[in-house]
Design a protein around this motif. Sequence first.
Motif: not given
Length: 235
Positions: A49-69
Amino acid sequence: MLKIQHLTKVYGTKKAVDDLSLHIQSGEIYGFIGHNGAGKTTTLKSVVGILQFDSGEIYINGKSIKEDPLGCKSDIAYIPDNPDLYDYMSGIKYLNFVADIFGINEKERNERIHKYSDMFEITSDLAQPISAYSHGMKQKLAIISAWLHSPKLIIMDEPFVGLDPKASHLLKEMMREVCDNGGAIFFSTHVLEVAEKLCDKVAIIKGGKLIRSGTIEEVKGDDSLEEVFLELEGE
């Protein structure tokens, strides 16, 4: 535990990470390999979550780094390649600061600080300001701080740089223990021999693109990991 789906990060006209997808499961030590500038650090900073990214998605333990940092960050620990700690703090103040952030009660934090500082033989140095620490001592302090809240996922960028052989051995044991207890490790390294012996799976990245991934046996076949890496880099 960690799902990276079609991650793309662009700097100007250059794709530092280009449509990268990886899945790190619970119980796995996953190595991330590539030359300088291949996109490893950009990927790791995007994951935490230090860098924002242009496209795609990252999920940690089922949670989105974009939606629930914040929810994601509560489950992870991150050790950068060059620990940038608060030099004006003492070691013990820094560890208590990290423990406060993650809401660790006094009993648990004291037990863990005592355990890990004794393991890394820096207990007597915790009262000293971090500005007086060597690079290796700062690395040890960063490792201890990462383990304080018992994270489910630990992200590390070149964690063995600056560590003496004993500390490196301890870190490897700690990494395996995390995974034996259901956690996961995702780390970058240039030390291919360490990756070959320690990792359950590895991914090789070149020019921001994933060029090979899988178990150690799947990636290297009958060759050494070093031979495979050099061959792929030369292509």
